[in-house]
Write a protein that holds these residues in place. Structure first.
Motif, PDB file in Angstrom:
ATOM      1  N   ASP A  38       6.210  16.309  -3.499  1.00  0.00           N
ATOM      2  CA  ASP A  38       6.772  14.978  -3.239  1.00  0.00           C
ATOM      3  C   ASP A  38       7.470  14.873  -1.894  1.00  0.00           C
ATOM      4  OD1 ASP A  38       5.850  14.392  -5.756  1.00  0.00           O
ATOM      5  OD2 ASP A  38       7.828  14.317  -6.710  1.00  0.00           O
ATOM      6  N   ASP A  59       6.469  12.425   1.183  1.00  0.00           N
ATOM      7  CA  ASP A  59       7.370  11.434   1.782  1.00  0.00           C
ATOM      8  C   ASP A  59       7.364  11.549   3.301  1.00  0.00           C
ATOM      9  OD1 ASP A  59       8.144  10.467  -0.703  1.00  0.00           O
ATOM     10  OD2 ASP A  59       9.967  11.687  -0.787  1.00  0.00           O
ATOM     11  N   TRP A  80       1.483   7.066  -0.606  1.00  0.00           N
ATOM     12  CA  TRP A  80       2.297   8.194  -1.060  1.00  0.00           C
ATOM     13  C   TRP A  80       1.491   9.097  -2.001  1.00  0.00           C
ATOM     14  CZ3 TRP A  80       3.969  10.149  -5.702  1.00  0.00           C
ATOM     15  CH2 TRP A  80       4.905  11.192  -5.589  1.00  0.00           C
ATOM     16  N   ARG A  81       0.751   8.489  -2.947  1.00  0.00           N
ATOM     17  CA  ARG A  81      -0.069   9.304  -3.859  1.00  0.00           C
ATOM     18  C   ARG A  81      -1.095  10.129  -3.088  1.00  0.00           C
ATOM     19  NH1 ARG A  81      -1.345   4.742  -6.925  1.00  0.00           N
ATOM     20  NH2 ARG A  81       0.425   4.195  -8.177  1.00  0.00           N
ATOM     21  N   GLU A 102       2.654   2.811  -2.254  1.00  0.00           N
ATOM     22  CA  GLU A 102       2.436   3.703  -3.407  1.00  0.00           C
ATOM     23  C   GLU A 102       1.108   4.451  -3.281  1.00  0.00           C
ATOM     24  OE1 GLU A 102       3.651   5.662  -6.739  1.00  0.00           O
ATOM     25  OE2 GLU A 102       4.824   4.166  -5.658  1.00  0.00           O
ATOM     26  N   ASP A 103       0.063   3.754  -2.866  1.00  0.00           N
ATOM     27  CA  ASP A 103      -1.243   4.396  -2.682  1.00  0.00           C
ATOM     28  C   ASP A 103      -1.183   5.454  -1.572  1.00  0.00           C
ATOM     29  OD1 ASP A 103      -2.457   2.837  -4.653  1.00  0.00           O
ATOM     30  OD2 ASP A 103      -2.970   1.256  -3.208  1.00  0.00           O
ATOM     31  N   HIS A 144       0.805  -1.227   0.000  1.00  0.00           N
ATOM     32  CA  HIS A 144       0.000   0.000   0.000  1.00  0.00           C
ATOM     33  C   HIS A 144       0.841   1.282   0.000  1.00  0.00           C
ATOM     34  CE1 HIS A 144      -3.387  -2.617   0.699  1.00  0.00           C
ATOM     35  NE2 HIS A 144      -2.778  -3.118   1.771  1.00  0.00           N
ATOM     36  N   ARG A 159       0.621  12.898  -1.484  1.00  0.00           N
ATOM     37  CA  ARG A 159       0.964  13.924  -2.491  1.00  0.00           C
ATOM     38  C   ARG A 159      -0.230  14.817  -2.762  1.00  0.00           C
ATOM     39  NH1 ARG A 159       2.097  17.338  -5.671  1.00  0.00           N
ATOM     40  NH2 ARG A 159       3.544  17.291  -7.395  1.00  0.00           N
TER      41      ARG A 159
END
Length: 172
Positions: A21, A25, A11-12, A8-9, A6, A15
């Motif tokens: 970015d 993070d 992080w998006r 990537e989800d 999860h 964002r």
């Protein structure tokens, strides 16, 4: 509980909340640290992603509210500081005038002023340092203060805001 699928989800989503970015993070890292501390409260019968998204969102809202409070404190401090402190350039200009006035004085007068007014030595300590009687120190200091004041007034064409005071045993 496996959070890696999860990331990537998260992080998006971070964002979207933060707008950049680097902040995303930081947000996801802080949210994952919170998730680890709250792992015991996670209900394993429910999906992990909504739980993690909630933690990311709450972390973002907490940080945003702290940032607003910090900005308000800093703004109120700036308001107080502006009214309490003169601009630093005026202070620097005043000190530069004093320095120029000191350079126009005889060395023995500048020395006495420095020992008493800057370093804070008493008259008797200054007398011991220079090997002269305390009365001589007081006399030289009086002449030095008058000369400094005169040099400041001559250069400015008027009176300076500087108040000339003495060392630890001065009466004013």
């Amino acid at each position: 509980m496996d959070v890696i699928p999860h990331l990537e989800d998260l992080w998006r989503y971070g964002r979207v909340l933060t707008g950049n970015d680097a902040d995303a993070d930081d947000l996801v890292q802080e949210a994952l640290a919170r998730a680890l501390t709250m792992a015991a409260s996670y209900d394993t019968s429910r999906p992990v992603l909504p739980w993690l998204i909630t933690i990311v969102r709450n972390t973002f809202l907490t940080n945003a509210s702290r940032a607003v409070a910090t900005r308000q404190r800093m703004a109120s401090f700036a308001d107080v500081a502006e009214s309490a402190l003169p601009p630093s350039q005026e202070h620097s200009a005043e000190l530069a005038k004093v320095q120029r006035a000191l350079t126009r004085m005889p060395a023995e007068q500048a020395e006495i002023l420095h020992l008493v007014a800057v370093l804070g030595f008493t008259y008797s300590e200054t007398a011991n340092l220079l090997g002269v009687p305390a009365g001589t120190v007081m006399s030289r200091l009086s002449r030095a203060r008058a000369a400094l004041k005169q040099n400041l007034e001559d250069k400015d064409g008027g009176s300076s805001r500087l108040k000339i005071v003495g060392g630890r045993d001065a009466a004013y």
